[in-house]
Write a protein that holds these residues in place. Structure first.
Motif, PDB file in Angstrom:
ATOM      1  N   ASN A 157     -22.124   1.924  -4.084  1.00  0.00           N
ATOM      2  CA  ASN A 157     -22.144   2.453  -2.816  1.00  0.00           C
ATOM      3  C   ASN A 157     -20.812   3.450  -2.707  1.00  0.00           C
ATOM      4  OD1 ASN A 157     -24.746   1.739  -2.083  1.00  0.00           O
ATOM      5  ND2 ASN A 157     -23.956  -0.156  -1.662  1.00  0.00           N
ATOM      6  N   ALA A 158     -21.011   4.367  -1.961  1.00  0.00           N
ATOM      7  CA  ALA A 158     -19.670   5.031  -1.620  1.00  0.00           C
ATOM      8  C   ALA A 158     -19.970   5.335  -0.221  1.00  0.00           C
ATOM      9  CB  ALA A 158     -19.720   6.334  -2.320  1.00  0.00           C
ATOM     10  N   CYS A 159     -18.733   5.259   0.611  1.00  0.00           N
ATOM     11  CA  CYS A 159     -18.496   5.742   1.940  1.00  0.00           C
ATOM     12  C   CYS A 159     -17.211   6.537   2.227  1.00  0.00           C
ATOM     13  CB  CYS A 159     -18.702   4.393   2.923  1.00  0.00           C
ATOM     14  SG  CYS A 159     -17.500   3.473   2.923  1.00  0.00           S
ATOM     15  N   VAL A 160     -17.327   7.316   3.322  1.00  0.00           N
ATOM     16  CA  VAL A 160     -16.368   8.030   3.730  1.00  0.00           C
ATOM     17  C   VAL A 160     -15.483   7.277   4.867  1.00  0.00           C
ATOM     18  CG1 VAL A 160     -15.389  10.363   4.522  1.00  0.00           C
ATOM     19  CG2 VAL A 160     -17.032  10.044   2.597  1.00  0.00           C
ATOM     20  N   LEU A 161     -14.389   7.083   4.897  1.00  0.00           N
ATOM     21  CA  LEU A 161     -13.585   6.417   6.385  1.00  0.00           C
ATOM     22  C   LEU A 161     -12.374   7.373   6.571  1.00  0.00           C
ATOM     23  CD1 LEU A 161     -13.674   3.539   7.570  1.00  0.00           C
ATOM     24  CD2 LEU A 161     -11.825   3.104   5.681  1.00  0.00           C
ATOM     25  N   ALA A 162     -12.486   7.354   7.704  1.00  0.00           N
ATOM     26  CA  ALA A 162     -11.145   8.141   8.269  1.00  0.00           C
ATOM     27  C   ALA A 162      -9.683   7.292   8.173  1.00  0.00           C
ATOM     28  CB  ALA A 162     -11.241   8.289   9.717  1.00  0.00           C
ATOM     29  N   ARG A 163      -8.821   7.815   7.669  1.00  0.00           N
ATOM     30  CA  ARG A 163      -7.354   7.207   7.694  1.00  0.00           C
ATOM     31  C   ARG A 163      -6.827   6.180   8.519  1.00  0.00           C
ATOM     32  NH1 ARG A 163      -3.314  10.973   4.749  1.00  0.00           N
ATOM     33  NH2 ARG A 163      -1.973   9.091   4.713  1.00  0.00           N
ATOM     34  N   SER A 164      -7.371   6.526   9.852  1.00  0.00           N
ATOM     35  CA  SER A 164      -6.718   5.732  10.893  1.00  0.00           C
ATOM     36  C   SER A 164      -7.808   4.718  11.327  1.00  0.00           C
ATOM     37  CB  SER A 164      -6.533   6.752  12.112  1.00  0.00           C
ATOM     38  OG  SER A 164      -7.912   7.446  12.385  1.00  0.00           O
ATOM     39  N   ALA A 165      -8.988   4.690  10.816  1.00  0.00           N
ATOM     40  CA  ALA A 165     -10.051   3.709  11.244  1.00  0.00           C
ATOM     41  C   ALA A 165      -9.594   2.441  10.996  1.00  0.00           C
ATOM     42  CB  ALA A 165     -11.385   4.168  10.600  1.00  0.00           C
ATOM     43  N   LEU A 166      -9.721   1.316  11.561  1.00  0.00           N
ATOM     44  CA  LEU A 166      -9.467   0.026  11.229  1.00  0.00           C
ATOM     45  C   LEU A 166     -11.090  -0.755  10.722  1.00  0.00           C
ATOM     46  CD1 LEU A 166      -7.609  -1.501  14.375  1.00  0.00           C
ATOM     47  CD2 LEU A 166      -6.639  -0.965  11.979  1.00  0.00           C
ATOM     48  N   VAL A 167     -10.547  -1.383   9.748  1.00  0.00           N
ATOM     49  CA  VAL A 167     -11.353  -2.211   8.948  1.00  0.00           C
ATOM     50  C   VAL A 167     -11.155  -3.585   8.706  1.00  0.00           C
ATOM     51  CG1 VAL A 167     -12.827  -2.104   6.618  1.00  0.00           C
ATOM     52  CG2 VAL A 167     -11.793   0.083   7.553  1.00  0.00           C
ATOM     53  N   GLU A 168     -11.978  -4.378   8.658  1.00  0.00           N
ATOM     54  CA  GLU A 168     -11.828  -5.940   7.992  1.00  0.00           C
ATOM     55  C   GLU A 168     -11.872  -6.012   6.839  1.00  0.00           C
ATOM     56  OE1 GLU A 168     -14.738  -8.610   9.946  1.00  0.00           O
ATOM     57  OE2 GLU A 168     -13.943  -8.493  11.839  1.00  0.00           O
ATOM     58  N   VAL A 169     -10.923  -6.403   6.164  1.00  0.00           N
ATOM     59  CA  VAL A 169     -10.831  -6.529   4.635  1.00  0.00           C
ATOM     60  C   VAL A 169     -10.361  -8.062   4.318  1.00  0.00           C
ATOM     61  CG1 VAL A 169      -9.499  -5.868   2.783  1.00  0.00           C
ATOM     62  CG2 VAL A 169      -9.719  -4.246   4.729  1.00  0.00           C
ATOM     63  N   THR A 170     -11.083  -8.517   3.237  1.00  0.00           N
ATOM     64  CA  THR A 170     -10.695  -9.621   2.446  1.00  0.00           C
ATOM     65  C   THR A 170      -9.992  -9.001   1.141  1.00  0.00           C
ATOM     66  OG1 THR A 170     -12.677 -10.784   3.312  1.00  0.00           O
ATOM     67  CG2 THR A 170     -11.412 -11.801   1.364  1.00  0.00           C
ATOM     68  N   ARG A 171      -8.800  -9.438   1.352  1.00  0.00           N
ATOM     69  CA  ARG A 171      -7.630  -8.846   0.092  1.00  0.00           C
ATOM     70  C   ARG A 171      -7.525  -9.968  -1.023  1.00  0.00           C
ATOM     71  NH1 ARG A 171      -3.336  -5.067   2.073  1.00  0.00           N
ATOM     72  NH2 ARG A 171      -5.161  -3.857   2.117  1.00  0.00           N
ATOM     73  N   THR A 172      -7.858  -9.763  -1.931  1.00  0.00           N
ATOM     74  CA  THR A 172      -7.644 -10.723  -3.163  1.00  0.00           C
ATOM     75  C   THR A 172      -6.516 -10.496  -3.810  1.00  0.00           C
ATOM     76  OG1 THR A 172      -8.822  -8.816  -4.464  1.00  0.00           O
ATOM     77  CG2 THR A 172     -10.176 -10.604  -3.717  1.00  0.00           C
ATOM     78  N   TYR A 173      -5.665 -11.426  -4.174  1.00  0.00           N
ATOM     79  CA  TYR A 173      -4.421 -11.451  -4.903  1.00  0.00           C
ATOM     80  C   TYR A 173      -4.005 -12.525  -5.913  1.00  0.00           C
ATOM     81  CZ  TYR A 173      -3.155 -15.620  -2.546  1.00  0.00           C
ATOM     82  OH  TYR A 173      -2.862 -16.925  -1.954  1.00  0.00           O
ATOM     83  N   ARG A 174      -3.170 -12.256  -6.687  1.00  0.00           N
ATOM     84  CA  ARG A 174      -2.897 -12.978  -7.752  1.00  0.00           C
ATOM     85  C   ARG A 174      -1.534 -13.934  -7.481  1.00  0.00           C
ATOM     86  NH1 ARG A 174      -2.546  -9.525 -13.013  1.00  0.00           N
ATOM     87  NH2 ARG A 174      -3.411  -7.669 -11.587  1.00  0.00           N
ATOM     88  N   PRO A 175      -1.774 -15.159  -7.292  1.00  0.00           N
ATOM     89  CA  PRO A 175      -0.396 -16.044  -6.961  1.00  0.00           C
ATOM     90  C   PRO A 175       0.385 -15.772  -8.030  1.00  0.00           C
ATOM     91  CG  PRO A 175      -2.128 -17.490  -7.340  1.00  0.00           C
ATOM     92  CD  PRO A 175      -2.782 -16.124  -7.462  1.00  0.00           C
ATOM     93  N   ARG A 176       1.860 -15.745  -7.647  1.00  0.00           N
ATOM     94  CA  ARG A 176       2.980 -15.746  -8.744  1.00  0.00           C
ATOM     95  C   ARG A 176       2.778 -16.908  -9.283  1.00  0.00           C
ATOM     96  NH1 ARG A 176       8.058 -13.350  -5.316  1.00  0.00           N
ATOM     97  NH2 ARG A 176       7.413 -11.560  -4.984  1.00  0.00           N
TER      98      ARG A 176
END
Length: 78
Positions: free
Chosen positions: A43-62
Protein backbone atom coordinates in the motif's frame (compact mmCIF):
# COMPACT_ATOMS: atom_id res chain seq x y z
CA UNK A 1 3.05 4.94 20.41
CA UNK A 2 4.14 8.48 19.72
CA UNK A 3 2.73 11.28 17.58
CA UNK A 4 5.08 12.68 14.94
CA UNK A 5 4.58 15.07 12.03
CA UNK A 6 4.80 13.65 8.53
CA UNK A 7 8.24 15.15 7.91
CA UNK A 8 9.70 13.16 10.87
CA UNK A 9 8.66 9.70 9.65
CA UNK A 10 11.40 7.25 8.79
CA UNK A 11 11.61 3.78 7.24
CA UNK A 12 10.79 1.10 9.79
CA UNK A 13 8.08 3.18 11.49
CA UNK A 14 4.67 1.51 11.80
CA UNK A 15 1.70 3.82 11.17
CA UNK A 16 -1.95 3.02 11.71
CA UNK A 17 -4.48 3.81 8.99
CA UNK A 18 -8.03 2.88 9.89
CA UNK A 19 -6.71 0.75 12.74
CA UNK A 20 -4.55 -1.34 10.42
CA UNK A 21 -0.78 -1.24 10.99
CA UNK A 22 1.47 -0.50 8.01
CA UNK A 23 5.27 -0.75 8.27
CA UNK A 24 6.90 1.99 6.18
CA UNK A 25 9.58 0.76 3.77
CA UNK A 26 10.08 3.82 1.53
CA UNK A 27 9.46 7.55 1.88
CA UNK A 28 9.63 9.96 -1.04
CA UNK A 29 9.03 13.67 -1.10
CA UNK A 30 6.35 14.91 -3.48
CA UNK A 31 6.54 18.65 -4.16
CA UNK A 32 7.56 20.61 -1.07
CA UNK A 33 4.66 19.76 1.19
CA UNK A 34 3.83 16.06 0.85
CA UNK A 35 5.44 12.69 1.46
CA UNK A 36 4.59 9.45 -0.34
CA UNK A 37 4.77 6.50 2.04
CA UNK A 38 5.21 2.96 0.73
CA UNK A 39 4.41 0.15 3.15
CA UNK A 40 5.67 -3.42 3.23
CA UNK A 41 2.25 -4.78 2.25
CA UNK A 42 2.30 -2.83 -1.05
CA UNK A 43 0.00 0.00 0.00
CA UNK A 44 1.01 3.60 -0.60
CA UNK A 45 -0.40 6.84 0.75
CA UNK A 46 0.35 10.54 0.53
CA UNK A 47 0.72 12.50 3.74
CA UNK A 48 1.15 16.21 4.37
CA UNK A 49 4.46 17.03 6.06
CA UNK A 50 2.65 18.84 8.87
CA UNK A 51 0.05 16.12 9.57
CA UNK A 52 0.41 14.34 12.93
CA UNK A 53 0.49 10.55 12.77
CA UNK A 54 0.46 7.85 15.47
CA UNK A 55 3.65 5.87 15.08
CA UNK A 56 5.15 2.80 16.68
CA UNK A 57 8.86 3.29 16.27
CA UNK A 58 11.14 0.28 16.19
CA UNK A 59 14.70 0.57 17.39
CA UNK A 60 17.68 -1.58 18.09
CA UNK A 61 18.96 -1.26 21.64
CA UNK A 62 22.61 -0.44 22.05
CA UNK A 63 24.83 -3.36 22.88
CA UNK A 64 26.37 -3.17 26.31
CA UNK A 65 30.12 -3.26 26.27
CA UNK A 66 31.71 -6.13 28.09
CA UNK A 67 33.97 -5.29 31.06
CA UNK A 68 36.98 -6.47 29.05
CA UNK A 69 36.46 -3.68 26.46
CA UNK A 70 35.85 -0.84 28.92
CA UNK A 71 38.68 1.67 29.26
CA UNK A 72 40.97 1.34 32.27
CA UNK A 73 39.99 4.07 34.76
CA UNK A 74 42.24 3.12 37.66
CA UNK A 75 44.43 5.88 39.08
CA UNK A 76 48.12 5.20 39.08
CA UNK A 77 50.47 7.33 41.13
CA UNK A 78 54.21 7.14 40.86
Amino acid sequence: MIHVPGDRLRPGDVIYIGGTPHAITDIREIHDFCKRLQSDDGNACVLARSALVEVTRTYRPRRARSPATLPDTTCRFA
